[in-house]
Design a protein around this motif. Structure first.
Motif, mmCIF file in Angstrom:
data_model
loop_
_atom_site.group_PDB
_atom_site.id
_atom_site.type_symbol
_atom_site.label_atom_id
_atom_site.label_comp_id
_atom_site.label_asym_id
_atom_site.label_seq_id
_atom_site.Cartn_x
_atom_site.Cartn_y
_atom_site.Cartn_z
ATOM 1 N N GLY A 135 -46.190 39.810 36.913
ATOM 2 C CA GLY A 135 -46.101 40.865 37.927
ATOM 3 C C GLY A 135 -47.514 41.719 37.834
ATOM 4 O O GLY A 135 -47.580 42.696 38.444
ATOM 5 N N ALA A 136 -48.588 41.362 37.302
ATOM 6 C CA ALA A 136 -49.816 42.178 37.359
ATOM 7 C C ALA A 136 -50.465 42.445 38.716
ATOM 8 O O ALA A 136 -50.492 43.553 38.838
ATOM 9 N N LEU A 137 -50.222 41.351 39.670
ATOM 10 C CA LEU A 137 -50.850 41.708 40.991
ATOM 11 C C LEU A 137 -49.767 42.280 41.613
ATOM 12 O O LEU A 137 -49.978 43.385 42.568
ATOM 13 N N THR A 138 -48.540 41.918 41.363
ATOM 14 C CA THR A 138 -47.315 42.554 42.029
ATOM 15 C C THR A 138 -47.174 43.971 42.191
ATOM 16 O O THR A 138 -46.836 44.749 43.075
ATOM 17 N N LYS A 139 -47.291 44.547 40.826
ATOM 18 C CA LYS A 139 -47.109 45.987 40.791
ATOM 19 C C LYS A 139 -48.140 46.864 41.759
ATOM 20 O O LYS A 139 -47.785 47.672 42.315
ATOM 21 N N GLU A 140 -49.428 46.418 41.683
ATOM 22 C CA GLU A 140 -50.271 47.031 42.663
ATOM 23 C C GLU A 140 -50.166 46.777 44.273
ATOM 24 O O GLU A 140 -50.134 47.493 45.110
ATOM 25 N N LEU A 141 -49.472 45.403 44.438
ATOM 26 C CA LEU A 141 -49.360 45.291 46.007
ATOM 27 C C LEU A 141 -48.179 46.175 46.464
ATOM 28 O O LEU A 141 -48.198 46.441 47.744
ATOM 29 N N VAL A 142 -46.891 46.318 45.402
ATOM 30 C CA VAL A 142 -46.039 46.937 46.062
ATOM 31 C C VAL A 142 -46.330 48.541 46.174
ATOM 32 O O VAL A 142 -45.785 49.368 47.052
ATOM 33 N N ILE A 202 -41.665 30.179 40.619
ATOM 34 C CA ILE A 202 -41.046 28.995 40.471
ATOM 35 C C ILE A 202 -40.460 28.961 39.001
ATOM 36 O O ILE A 202 -39.545 28.416 38.612
ATOM 37 N N ASP A 203 -40.979 29.878 38.028
ATOM 38 C CA ASP A 203 -40.323 29.895 36.745
ATOM 39 C C ASP A 203 -39.125 30.786 36.697
ATOM 40 O O ASP A 203 -39.323 31.905 36.715
ATOM 41 N N ARG A 204 -38.082 30.302 36.317
ATOM 42 C CA ARG A 204 -36.876 31.190 36.234
ATOM 43 C C ARG A 204 -36.826 32.149 34.974
ATOM 44 O O ARG A 204 -36.381 33.163 35.307
ATOM 45 N N ASP A 205 -37.597 31.879 34.023
ATOM 46 C CA ASP A 205 -37.819 32.821 32.789
ATOM 47 C C ASP A 205 -38.474 33.983 33.260
ATOM 48 O O ASP A 205 -38.473 35.039 32.708
ATOM 49 N N MET A 206 -39.351 33.939 34.508
ATOM 50 C CA MET A 206 -40.077 35.244 34.616
ATOM 51 C C MET A 206 -39.049 36.098 35.590
ATOM 52 O O MET A 206 -39.459 37.302 35.796
ATOM 53 N N GLU A 207 -38.167 35.690 35.911
ATOM 54 C CA GLU A 207 -37.240 36.672 36.955
ATOM 55 C C GLU A 207 -36.975 37.948 36.348
ATOM 56 O O GLU A 207 -37.355 38.975 36.926
ATOM 57 N N ASP A 208 -36.451 37.984 35.156
ATOM 58 C CA ASP A 208 -36.134 39.340 34.553
ATOM 59 C C ASP A 208 -37.336 40.101 34.127
ATOM 60 O O ASP A 208 -37.169 41.232 34.471
ATOM 61 N N VAL A 263 -41.708 45.376 37.995
ATOM 62 C CA VAL A 263 -41.732 45.671 39.438
ATOM 63 C C VAL A 263 -40.420 46.259 39.888
ATOM 64 O O VAL A 263 -39.892 45.344 40.469
ATOM 65 N N ASN A 264 -40.172 47.414 39.567
ATOM 66 C CA ASN A 264 -39.041 47.929 40.199
ATOM 67 C C ASN A 264 -39.218 48.786 41.385
ATOM 68 O O ASN A 264 -39.455 50.006 41.511
ATOM 69 N N SER A 265 -39.056 48.014 42.691
ATOM 70 C CA SER A 265 -39.320 48.626 43.863
ATOM 71 C C SER A 265 -38.458 47.939 44.783
ATOM 72 O O SER A 265 -38.176 46.633 44.765
ATOM 73 N N THR A 266 -38.065 48.725 45.855
ATOM 74 C CA THR A 266 -37.370 48.193 46.814
ATOM 75 C C THR A 266 -37.978 47.343 47.914
ATOM 76 O O THR A 266 -37.791 46.665 48.815
ATOM 77 N N LYS A 267 -39.708 47.594 47.776
ATOM 78 C CA LYS A 267 -40.477 46.841 48.685
ATOM 79 C C LYS A 267 -40.800 45.430 48.366
ATOM 80 O O LYS A 267 -41.108 44.489 49.023
#
Length: 266
Positions: A42-49, A60-66, A72-76
């Motif tokens: 989520g390195a990019l994801t944090k900035e994107l939201v 693709i990796d289910r181990d990354m879900e949690d 990235v705790n965002s409703t966006k």
């Protein structure tokens, strides 16, 4: 701690300056949908939201879900745990009513071409795409006629977009450190060249791919393999004023469009 998995081609980035530099390439209008392929931790994801109204991250990796949900705790954010090659991007875009849609991806090296071709197939619904790919692949995609790396993928990308080699990313910026450097490329989509084909783009891309089947042969011999008639092939090349002795890598996009439009008349 979650380690990178080789089978998914995972290499993580964490440098905040690099992350900002990559995302700055996107249009900064906040009211848009950004689809991120391969968010990892989520390195990019944090900035994107932080910047955009809606982000859909496909991992693709289910181990990354949690990890992603905690980082990235965002409703966006909408998180899809699935192979991106199995995702219906048309449906994804249609289910989200945004006028502007962009794609960004730290692209897994082993499926780079597949992801790019899938992106091109939905280019009419996209504003821009940012890809991080192996440097060698980036040079191939950005290559022009008469350059060593020039191939059918180069032509396909040029058909749908204005392609730009943005910058090189040193391999030491990743964990684990890959064997080669990476590059950031951007695709700004437009229909300028598509209009010359009357929206016959998928058949054109397939046509060009066939002409590159044997790069060592002349364009005449490759075209003759397509038409099943060498005289017809020669007539087509003469009609568009292209030398029969040229090879596929010597011919630019506009010339391929002329050849294809002439072939359709036969």
């Amino acid at each position: 701690m979650q380690y990178a998995k080789k089978k998914f081609g995972q290499n993580f980035i964490s440098d905040k300056n690099l992350i900002k530099k990559i995302i700055d390439i996107l249009d900064q209008e906040s009211n848009q949908l950004v689809i991120e392929i391969g968010p990892g931790k989520g390195a990019l994801t944090k900035e994107l939201v932080n910047r955009y109204k809606k982000v859909i991250a496909i991992e693709i990796d289910r181990d990354m879900e949690d990890i992603l949900k905690s980082e990235v705790n965002s409703t966006k954010l909408e998180l899809i745990i699935k192979d991106c090659l199995e995702v219906d991007f048309n449906e994804l875009i249609e289910n989200n009513s945004f006028k502007k849609v962009s794609i960004i991806s730290n692209t897994p090296y082993y499926i780079t071409s597949e992801i790019i071709f899938r992106t091109l197939n939905i280019s009419k619904k996209l504003d821009k795409a940012i890809f991080m790919v192996q440097k060698e692949v980036a040079q191939r995609i950005c290559a022009k006629a008469n350059e060593n790396n020039y191939n059918n993928l180069s032509i396909a990308v040029q058909l749908y977009s204005e392609i730009k080699y943005e910058f090189t990313v040193n391999k030491n910026m990743f964990k684990p450190i890959p064997k080669v450097d990476s590059s950031i490329i951007s695709l700004k989509f437009n229909d300028t060249n598509l209009k010359k084909l009357n929206d016959d783009d998928l058949k054109f891309v397939s046509f060009v791919r066939k002409l590159f089947n044997n790069k060592r042969k002349t364009i005449l011999n490759n075209l003759a393999s397509f038409t099943n008639n060498k005289e017809d092939a020669l007539k087509i090349l003469n009609e568009v004023n292209i030398k029969e002795s040229l090879r596929p890598e010597n011919i630019n996009l506009d010339e391929y469009i002329k050849i294809y439009n002439e072939v359709k008349k036969c």
